[in-house]
Motif scaffolding. Structure first.
Motif, PDB file in Angstrom:
ATOM      1  N   TRP A  14      21.470  42.223  32.399  1.00 28.82           N
ATOM      2  CA  TRP A  14      22.925  41.528  32.255  1.00 28.82           C
ATOM      3  C   TRP A  14      23.540  42.654  33.116  1.00 28.82           C
ATOM      4  O   TRP A  14      24.582  42.273  33.611  1.00 28.82           O
ATOM      5  CB  TRP A  14      23.115  41.775  30.722  1.00 28.82           C
ATOM      6  CG  TRP A  14      24.457  41.358  30.304  1.00 28.82           C
ATOM      7  CD1 TRP A  14      24.875  40.198  30.257  1.00 28.82           C
ATOM      8  CD2 TRP A  14      25.501  42.411  29.844  1.00 28.82           C
ATOM      9  NE1 TRP A  14      26.352  40.359  30.047  1.00 28.82           N
ATOM     10  CE2 TRP A  14      26.792  41.663  29.908  1.00 28.82           C
ATOM     11  CE3 TRP A  14      25.488  43.686  30.040  1.00 28.82           C
ATOM     12  CZ2 TRP A  14      27.991  42.129  29.704  1.00 28.82           C
ATOM     13  CZ3 TRP A  14      26.794  44.439  29.888  1.00 28.82           C
ATOM     14  CH2 TRP A  14      27.883  43.567  29.505  1.00 28.82           C
ATOM     15  N   ILE A  15      23.175  43.848  32.729  1.00 33.66           N
ATOM     16  CA  ILE A  15      24.166  45.165  33.511  1.00 33.66           C
ATOM     17  C   ILE A  15      24.194  44.908  34.973  1.00 33.66           C
ATOM     18  O   ILE A  15      24.960  45.111  35.755  1.00 33.66           O
ATOM     19  CB  ILE A  15      23.660  46.554  33.042  1.00 33.66           C
ATOM     20  CG1 ILE A  15      23.748  46.743  31.765  1.00 33.66           C
ATOM     21  CG2 ILE A  15      24.245  47.732  34.005  1.00 33.66           C
ATOM     22  CD1 ILE A  15      22.905  47.989  31.021  1.00 33.66           C
ATOM     23  N   ASP A  16      22.913  44.511  35.622  1.00 35.55           N
ATOM     24  CA  ASP A  16      22.706  44.257  36.932  1.00 35.55           C
ATOM     25  C   ASP A  16      23.699  43.168  37.304  1.00 35.55           C
ATOM     26  O   ASP A  16      24.293  43.188  38.494  1.00 35.55           O
ATOM     27  CB  ASP A  16      21.219  44.175  37.360  1.00 35.55           C
ATOM     28  CG  ASP A  16      20.374  45.356  37.447  1.00 35.55           C
ATOM     29  OD1 ASP A  16      21.248  46.453  37.369  1.00 35.55           O
ATOM     30  OD2 ASP A  16      19.326  44.959  37.260  1.00 35.55           O
ATOM     31  N   ILE A  18      26.453  42.042  35.877  1.00 32.67           N
ATOM     32  CA  ILE A  18      27.762  42.753  35.883  1.00 32.67           C
ATOM     33  C   ILE A  18      28.105  43.252  36.918  1.00 32.67           C
ATOM     34  O   ILE A  18      29.272  43.065  37.589  1.00 32.67           O
ATOM     35  CB  ILE A  18      28.175  43.122  34.539  1.00 32.67           C
ATOM     36  CG1 ILE A  18      27.859  42.356  33.118  1.00 32.67           C
ATOM     37  CG2 ILE A  18      29.474  43.698  34.708  1.00 32.67           C
ATOM     38  CD1 ILE A  18      28.844  41.222  32.969  1.00 32.67           C
ATOM     39  N   THR A  19      27.277  44.372  37.453  1.00 32.11           N
ATOM     40  CA  THR A  19      27.815  45.309  38.582  1.00 32.11           C
ATOM     41  C   THR A  19      27.687  44.534  39.706  1.00 32.11           C
ATOM     42  O   THR A  19      28.349  44.970  40.685  1.00 32.11           O
ATOM     43  CB  THR A  19      26.768  46.401  38.373  1.00 32.11           C
ATOM     44  OG1 THR A  19      25.278  46.170  38.435  1.00 32.11           O
ATOM     45  CG2 THR A  19      27.102  47.532  37.427  1.00 32.11           C
ATOM     46  N   VAL A  21      28.942  42.012  40.514  1.00 31.70           N
ATOM     47  CA  VAL A  21      30.092  41.306  40.850  1.00 31.70           C
ATOM     48  C   VAL A  21      30.999  41.931  42.110  1.00 31.70           C
ATOM     49  O   VAL A  21      31.556  41.297  42.939  1.00 31.70           O
ATOM     50  CB  VAL A  21      31.063  40.783  39.432  1.00 31.70           C
ATOM     51  CG1 VAL A  21      32.101  40.564  40.014  1.00 31.70           C
ATOM     52  CG2 VAL A  21      30.317  40.282  38.673  1.00 31.70           C
ATOM     53  N   SER A  22      30.761  43.209  42.019  1.00 34.86           N
ATOM     54  CA  SER A  22      31.448  44.076  42.834  1.00 34.86           C
ATOM     55  C   SER A  22      31.370  43.415  44.549  1.00 34.86           C
ATOM     56  O   SER A  22      32.002  43.709  45.268  1.00 34.86           O
ATOM     57  CB  SER A  22      31.439  45.630  42.695  1.00 34.86           C
ATOM     58  OG  SER A  22      30.141  45.954  42.702  1.00 34.86           O
ATOM     59  N   ARG A  24      30.677  40.792  45.591  1.00 34.36           N
ATOM     60  CA  ARG A  24      31.116  39.549  45.734  1.00 34.36           C
ATOM     61  C   ARG A  24      32.835  39.417  45.990  1.00 34.36           C
ATOM     62  O   ARG A  24      33.340  38.357  46.340  1.00 34.36           O
ATOM     63  CB  ARG A  24      30.723  38.369  45.013  1.00 34.36           C
ATOM     64  CG  ARG A  24      29.280  38.133  45.049  1.00 34.36           C
ATOM     65  CD  ARG A  24      28.725  37.120  44.363  1.00 34.36           C
ATOM     66  NE  ARG A  24      28.868  37.328  42.894  1.00 34.36           N
ATOM     67  CZ  ARG A  24      27.907  37.686  42.259  1.00 34.36           C
ATOM     68  NH1 ARG A  24      26.828  38.398  42.642  1.00 34.36           N
ATOM     69  NH2 ARG A  24      28.176  37.764  40.832  1.00 34.36           N
ATOM     70  N   ILE A  25      33.364  40.564  45.494  1.00 34.41           N
ATOM     71  CA  ILE A  25      34.740  40.692  45.355  1.00 34.41           C
ATOM     72  C   ILE A  25      35.425  40.535  46.869  1.00 34.41           C
ATOM     73  O   ILE A  25      34.837  41.625  47.535  1.00 34.41           O
ATOM     74  CB  ILE A  25      35.446  41.680  44.538  1.00 34.41           C
ATOM     75  CG1 ILE A  25      34.946  41.368  43.124  1.00 34.41           C
ATOM     76  CG2 ILE A  25      36.987  41.885  44.573  1.00 34.41           C
ATOM     77  CD1 ILE A  25      35.399  42.541  41.930  1.00 34.41           C
ATOM     78  N   LYS A  26      36.191  39.700  47.303  1.00 38.03           N
ATOM     79  CA  LYS A  26      36.841  39.751  48.650  1.00 38.03           C
ATOM     80  C   LYS A  26      38.022  40.231  48.670  1.00 38.03           C
ATOM     81  O   LYS A  26      38.853  40.460  47.590  1.00 38.03           O
ATOM     82  CB  LYS A  26      36.788  38.355  49.124  1.00 38.03           C
ATOM     83  CG  LYS A  26      35.445  37.788  49.478  1.00 38.03           C
ATOM     84  CD  LYS A  26      35.651  36.480  49.713  1.00 38.03           C
ATOM     85  CE  LYS A  26      34.057  35.533  49.756  1.00 38.03           C
ATOM     86  NZ  LYS A  26      34.327  34.387  49.613  1.00 38.03           N
ATOM     87  N   SER A  27      38.440  41.040  49.592  1.00 39.52           N
ATOM     88  CA  SER A  27      39.943  41.648  49.800  1.00 39.52           C
ATOM     89  C   SER A  27      40.765  40.491  50.206  1.00 39.52           C
ATOM     90  O   SER A  27      40.513  39.939  51.430  1.00 39.52           O
ATOM     91  CB  SER A  27      39.852  42.926  50.633  1.00 39.52           C
ATOM     92  OG  SER A  27      40.761  43.552  50.744  1.00 39.52           O
TER      93      SER A  27
ATOM     94  N   GLY B 116      40.681  37.583  44.802  1.00 40.94           N
ATOM     95  CA  GLY B 116      39.532  38.084  45.527  1.00 40.94           C
ATOM     96  C   GLY B 116      38.192  37.501  44.512  1.00 40.94           C
ATOM     97  O   GLY B 116      36.941  37.762  45.420  1.00 40.94           O
ATOM     98  N   LEU B 128      33.426  44.107  34.069  1.00 42.31           N
ATOM     99  CA  LEU B 128      33.299  45.146  34.927  1.00 42.31           C
ATOM    100  C   LEU B 128      34.398  45.965  35.184  1.00 42.31           C
ATOM    101  O   LEU B 128      34.478  47.312  35.146  1.00 42.31           O
ATOM    102  CB  LEU B 128      32.899  44.488  36.475  1.00 42.31           C
ATOM    103  CG  LEU B 128      32.639  45.622  37.596  1.00 42.31           C
ATOM    104  CD1 LEU B 128      31.409  46.527  37.151  1.00 42.31           C
ATOM    105  CD2 LEU B 128      32.445  45.018  38.938  1.00 42.31           C
ATOM    106  N   LYS B 147      33.049  50.817  45.656  1.00 42.59           N
ATOM    107  CA  LYS B 147      32.426  49.596  45.446  1.00 42.59           C
ATOM    108  C   LYS B 147      33.334  48.198  45.553  1.00 42.59           C
ATOM    109  O   LYS B 147      32.777  47.205  45.776  1.00 42.59           O
ATOM    110  CB  LYS B 147      31.842  49.679  44.086  1.00 42.59           C
ATOM    111  CG  LYS B 147      30.794  50.785  44.036  1.00 42.59           C
ATOM    112  CD  LYS B 147      29.459  50.507  44.373  1.00 42.59           C
ATOM    113  CE  LYS B 147      28.581  51.664  44.243  1.00 42.59           C
ATOM    114  NZ  LYS B 147      27.279  51.601  44.919  1.00 42.59           N
ATOM    115  N   ILE B 148      34.647  48.500  45.176  1.00 41.25           N
ATOM    116  CA  ILE B 148      35.349  47.363  45.101  1.00 41.25           C
ATOM    117  C   ILE B 148      36.351  47.216  46.324  1.00 41.25           C
ATOM    118  O   ILE B 148      36.224  46.141  46.949  1.00 41.25           O
ATOM    119  CB  ILE B 148      36.386  47.308  44.002  1.00 41.25           C
ATOM    120  CG1 ILE B 148      35.844  47.676  42.677  1.00 41.25           C
ATOM    121  CG2 ILE B 148      37.329  45.987  43.816  1.00 41.25           C
ATOM    122  CD1 ILE B 148      34.866  46.772  42.021  1.00 41.25           C
TER     123      ILE B 148
END
Lengths: 99, 191
Positions: A14-16, A18-19, A21-22, A24-27, B116, B128, B147-148
Motif C-alpha cells: 500500500w505504501i509503495d 501511494i509513493t 504516484v509521484s 506519474r505526476i506530470k508538470s 498533473g 501522498l 520527487k514531484i
C-alpha cells in the motif's frame, strides 16, 4: 506465511502504491492567458501608480498632518488640566492639615 | 544571461529584466505553485502574486543568493501566506478527497484540483501530499522538489543553499519518515 507477515506485505504494498504516484505526476503546461497577464504586470503597476493624482496624495498628507497636530494639541491641553488639578489638590490638603 | 548580466540589466532596465524572468522562470514557478497548492485556479492567482512581488523587489536583488534561490524563496513564502489566508477565510466549497485510508491523516483540507494528476490517482495523490505536508519543512521541500517537481540534486542544492550530500541525506531521511507516516496512517485506518 504468517498473518503478521501478510499484513506487513499488504502495508508495504500500500505504501509503495501511494509513493509511486509521484512518478506519474506530470508538470502541467502554463496557460497562455496567464503568461499574457504576467507579461502585462509592469504596465499594470505603472498604470495603478499613475491613477492616483498628485492632488489626492497631497490631500491625504495634509489630512494626516492635521490629525497629528490636533492630537498633539489635545494631549498638551490634558497635561495642563492634570497639572492644575494637582495644584488644587495640594492646596486643599495643606488647608486640611492646617485645620 | 548570467546572474551578473541580469543584475546589471535590472539596474538599467527593470522591464527587460522582468521580461527575461517571465521567459526563463514562468513555467517553473507555475509548476511549483501547482505542486504547493494542488489547485489550478489558486496556482494561477499565486503565480501572479509571485511575479508582482518579483517585479516590485527587482531592485533589491543584489546577487547575494542565486537567482533561482531568490525566486523559489519568494514563491515558497507567497504560497505559505496564500495558504494561511485561505485557511483563515475558510472558503466554502472545500473538497476533501481522501480515501478510506486517509481518515485522520491531516486536518488540513485542500481543494484538490491538480491538473498533473490522473483521475485514477487523485485519491492516492491526496494522501501522498498530506503525508508530505506532515514532514519537517526542509524534508518536505526537498522531497517535493526532487520527487514531484523533478529538480536535479544540484538544482535543489542551489535552491535550498545546501550541499549536494546534505540534500542526499535530507532526501534519505524524508523517504524514511514518509514511509513511517504512511505506515502509521495505514495502521490507524485498519484499527
Amino acid at each position: 506465511m504468517t498473518t503478521k507477515e501478510t499484513d506487513m506485505n499488504e502495508e508495504q504494498h500500500w505504501i509503495d502504491d501511494i509513493t509511486s504516484v509521484s512518478e506519474r505526476i506530470k508538470s502541467p503546461q502554463m496557460p497562455a492567458h496567464l503568461l499574457e497577464r504576467i507579461q502585462a504586470i509592469p504596465s499594470t503597476i505603472r498604470m495603478k501608480v499613475d491613477l492616483v493624482p498628485k492632488r489626492t496624495i497631497w490631500l491625504v498628507a495634509a489630512s494626516i498632518a492635521a490629525l497629528i497636530a490636533v492630537n498633539i494639541y489635545v494631549s498638551n491641553s490634558s497635561v495642563t488640566v492634570e497639572s492644575s488639578s494637582d495644584s488644587f489638590g495640594e492646596t486643599y490638603f495643606s488647608h486640611l492639615n492646617q485645620l | 544571461m548570467t546572474e551578473q548580466e541580469f543584475i546589471d540589466c535590472a539596474k538599467r532596465d527593470k522591464d527587460t529584466a522582468f521580461s527575461y524572468l517571465t521567459t526563463a522562470y514562468a513555467q517553473k514557478i507555475y509548476g511549483s505553485c501547482i505542486q504547493l497548492l494542488r489547485n489550478e485556479e489558486d496556482a494561477e492567482d499565486l503565480v501572479q502574486e509571485v511575479f508582482v512581488s518579483i517585479y516590485l523587489s527587482l531592485d533589491s536583488f543584489g546577487g547575494n543568493s542565486k537567482l533561482s534561490t531568490w525566486i523559489y524563496a519568494i514563491t515558497h513564502n507567497k504560497a505559505k501566506e496564500f495558504l494561511r489566508n485561505k485557511t483563515r477565510l475558510k472558503r466554502q466549497g472545500t473538497l476533501t478527497i481522501l480515501d478510506e485510508h486517509s481518515e485522520g491523516l491531516s486536518s488540513h483540507t485542500i481543494n484538490f484540483n491538480h491538473p498533473g494528476v490522473q483521475l485514477e490517482d487523485k485519491e492516492r495523490a491526496a494522501v501522498l501530499f498530506d503525508a508530505i505536508d506532515s514532514l519537517a519543512e526542509n524534508q518536505s521541500r526537498a522531497y517535493r522538489l526532487a520527487k514531484i517537481e523533478g529538480y536535479s540534486y544540484t538544482e535543489i542544492s542551489e535552491i535550498m543553499e545546501l550541499s549536494v550530500s546534505s540534500i542526499e541525506s535530507l532526501l534519505f531521511r524524508a523517504n524514511k519518515r514518509l514511509r513511517e507516516i504512511l505506515a502509521d496512517f495505514y495502521q490507524k485506518s485498519k484499527s
